[in-house]
Scaffold this motif. Structure first.
Motif, short mmCIF file in Angstrom:
data_model
loop_
_atom_site.label_atom_id
_atom_site.label_comp_id
_atom_site.label_asym_id
_atom_site.label_seq_id
_atom_site.Cartn_x
_atom_site.Cartn_y
_atom_site.Cartn_z
N ILE A 48 -34.62 -15.66 -37.67
CA ILE A 48 -34.64 -15.26 -36.20
C ILE A 48 -33.58 -15.05 -35.81
CG2 ILE A 48 -34.41 -17.77 -35.88
CD1 ILE A 48 -35.69 -17.30 -32.96
N SER A 49 -33.71 -14.09 -34.97
CA SER A 49 -31.83 -13.88 -34.47
C SER A 49 -31.44 -14.48 -33.34
CB SER A 49 -32.18 -12.14 -34.18
OG SER A 49 -32.85 -11.86 -32.91
N LEU A 50 -30.42 -14.03 -32.82
CA LEU A 50 -29.84 -15.51 -32.23
C LEU A 50 -30.30 -14.72 -30.81
CD1 LEU A 50 -25.98 -15.67 -33.22
CD2 LEU A 50 -27.70 -17.56 -33.59
N GLU A 51 -30.61 -13.15 -30.38
CA GLU A 51 -30.84 -12.85 -29.73
C GLU A 51 -32.91 -13.62 -29.27
OE1 GLU A 51 -31.74 -8.25 -28.84
OE2 GLU A 51 -29.60 -8.47 -28.30
N ASN A 52 -34.03 -13.41 -30.36
CA ASN A 52 -34.79 -13.56 -30.26
C ASN A 52 -34.51 -15.14 -30.33
OD1 ASN A 52 -35.90 -11.36 -30.64
ND2 ASN A 52 -37.00 -11.88 -32.89
N LEU A 53 -33.92 -16.12 -30.30
CA LEU A 53 -33.74 -17.65 -30.63
C LEU A 53 -32.98 -18.00 -28.74
CD1 LEU A 53 -33.78 -20.29 -31.61
CD2 LEU A 53 -31.04 -19.77 -32.10
N ALA A 54 -32.29 -17.13 -28.31
CA ALA A 54 -32.23 -17.08 -26.81
C ALA A 54 -33.11 -16.93 -26.20
CB ALA A 54 -31.54 -16.59 -27.00
N LYS A 55 -34.33 -16.18 -26.22
CA LYS A 55 -35.40 -15.83 -25.62
C LYS A 55 -36.23 -17.04 -25.39
CE LYS A 55 -35.44 -10.77 -25.97
NZ LYS A 55 -36.35 -9.45 -26.96
N ILE A 56 -36.46 -17.61 -26.16
CA ILE A 56 -37.62 -18.54 -26.93
C ILE A 56 -36.68 -19.45 -26.19
CG2 ILE A 56 -38.44 -20.02 -27.87
CD1 ILE A 56 -38.37 -17.70 -30.34
N ALA A 57 -35.99 -19.85 -25.87
CA ALA A 57 -35.03 -21.00 -25.34
C ALA A 57 -35.29 -20.85 -23.87
CB ALA A 57 -33.48 -20.98 -26.27
N GLU A 58 -35.46 -19.61 -23.34
CA GLU A 58 -35.14 -19.31 -22.01
C GLU A 58 -36.83 -19.69 -21.79
OE1 GLU A 58 -34.41 -15.85 -19.37
OE2 GLU A 58 -33.44 -15.59 -20.73
N THR A 59 -37.39 -18.62 -22.14
CA THR A 59 -38.84 -19.15 -21.82
C THR A 59 -39.19 -20.70 -21.95
OG1 THR A 59 -39.59 -17.17 -23.07
CG2 THR A 59 -41.10 -18.85 -22.31
N LEU A 60 -39.05 -21.29 -22.67
CA LEU A 60 -39.14 -23.09 -23.77
C LEU A 60 -38.45 -23.95 -22.36
CD1 LEU A 60 -39.55 -23.50 -26.94
CD2 LEU A 60 -41.37 -23.21 -25.17
N LYS A 61 -37.49 -23.11 -21.45
CA LYS A 61 -36.47 -23.39 -20.69
C LYS A 61 -35.93 -25.13 -21.00
CE LYS A 61 -39.24 -22.35 -16.64
NZ LYS A 61 -39.70 -21.42 -16.76
N VAL A 62 -35.02 -24.15 -22.13
CA VAL A 62 -34.33 -25.83 -23.37
C VAL A 62 -32.70 -24.79 -23.67
CG1 VAL A 62 -35.73 -27.03 -24.03
CG2 VAL A 62 -35.17 -24.81 -25.45
N GLU A 63 -31.96 -25.41 -23.56
CA GLU A 63 -30.80 -25.17 -24.10
C GLU A 63 -30.61 -24.62 -25.69
OE1 GLU A 63 -27.76 -23.84 -23.09
OE2 GLU A 63 -29.07 -24.64 -20.64
N PRO A 64 -30.34 -23.46 -25.72
CA PRO A 64 -30.72 -23.18 -27.48
C PRO A 64 -29.88 -23.79 -28.26
CG PRO A 64 -29.73 -20.80 -26.50
CD PRO A 64 -29.62 -21.84 -25.33
N LYS A 65 -29.15 -25.04 -28.62
CA LYS A 65 -28.26 -26.29 -29.06
C LYS A 65 -29.23 -26.76 -29.33
CE LYS A 65 -26.66 -28.73 -25.32
NZ LYS A 65 -24.72 -28.57 -25.01
N VAL A 66 -30.45 -27.27 -28.31
CA VAL A 66 -31.22 -28.15 -29.00
C VAL A 66 -31.89 -27.62 -30.72
CG1 VAL A 66 -31.59 -28.85 -26.53
CG2 VAL A 66 -33.35 -27.71 -27.67
#
Length: 117
Positions: free
Chosen positions: A47-65
């Motif tokens: 997974i790219s960082l961009e896609n990870l950020a999209k998933i985190a935003e959708t799940l309403k969590v910080e990517p660091k979790v």
């Protein structure tokens, strides 16, 4: 490298399920193909960082979790009391047993000063 893909994918799965979303629903909300989320969760996709950020935003969590491998997944709290309890638990998990036991004794003494309910 495969180990980190599996670990991150597992975290994504935990948070997705906690939100009550299917893989298809999460993919649609993120703008991904329906099979992409499954591949990420199984550790098959890098997974790219961009896609990870999209998933985190959708799940309403910080990517660091998705990179916190020292703690098991904990269901996100549903109210203020649960959130406060989770904060205390998180603080204690990082401490040695003797410090946890000392904290327990202190709490017991503090609770003795509270009015009985």
């Amino acid at each position: 490298m495969a180990e980190i893909l599996n670990l991150v994918g597992s975290k994504i799965r935990d948070y997705r399920k906690a939100k009550g979303l299917s893989q298809d629903q999460l993919a649609e909300l993120c703008g991904f193909h329906f099979s992409y989320i499954g591949g990420v969760e199984r550790g098959e996709r890098n997974i790219s960082l961009e896609n990870l950020a999209k998933i985190a935003e959708t799940l309403k969590v910080e990517p660091k979790v998705f990179f916190d491998f020292n703690h098991s997944f904990v269901q996100p709290p549903s109210d203020k009391k649960e959130a406060a309890l989770q904060e205390v638990l998180t603080l204690l998990q990082a401490k040695e047993l003797r410090h946890i036991q000392m904290t327990k004794k202190l709490l017991m003494e503090i609770f003795k000063t509270f009015p009985r309910q």
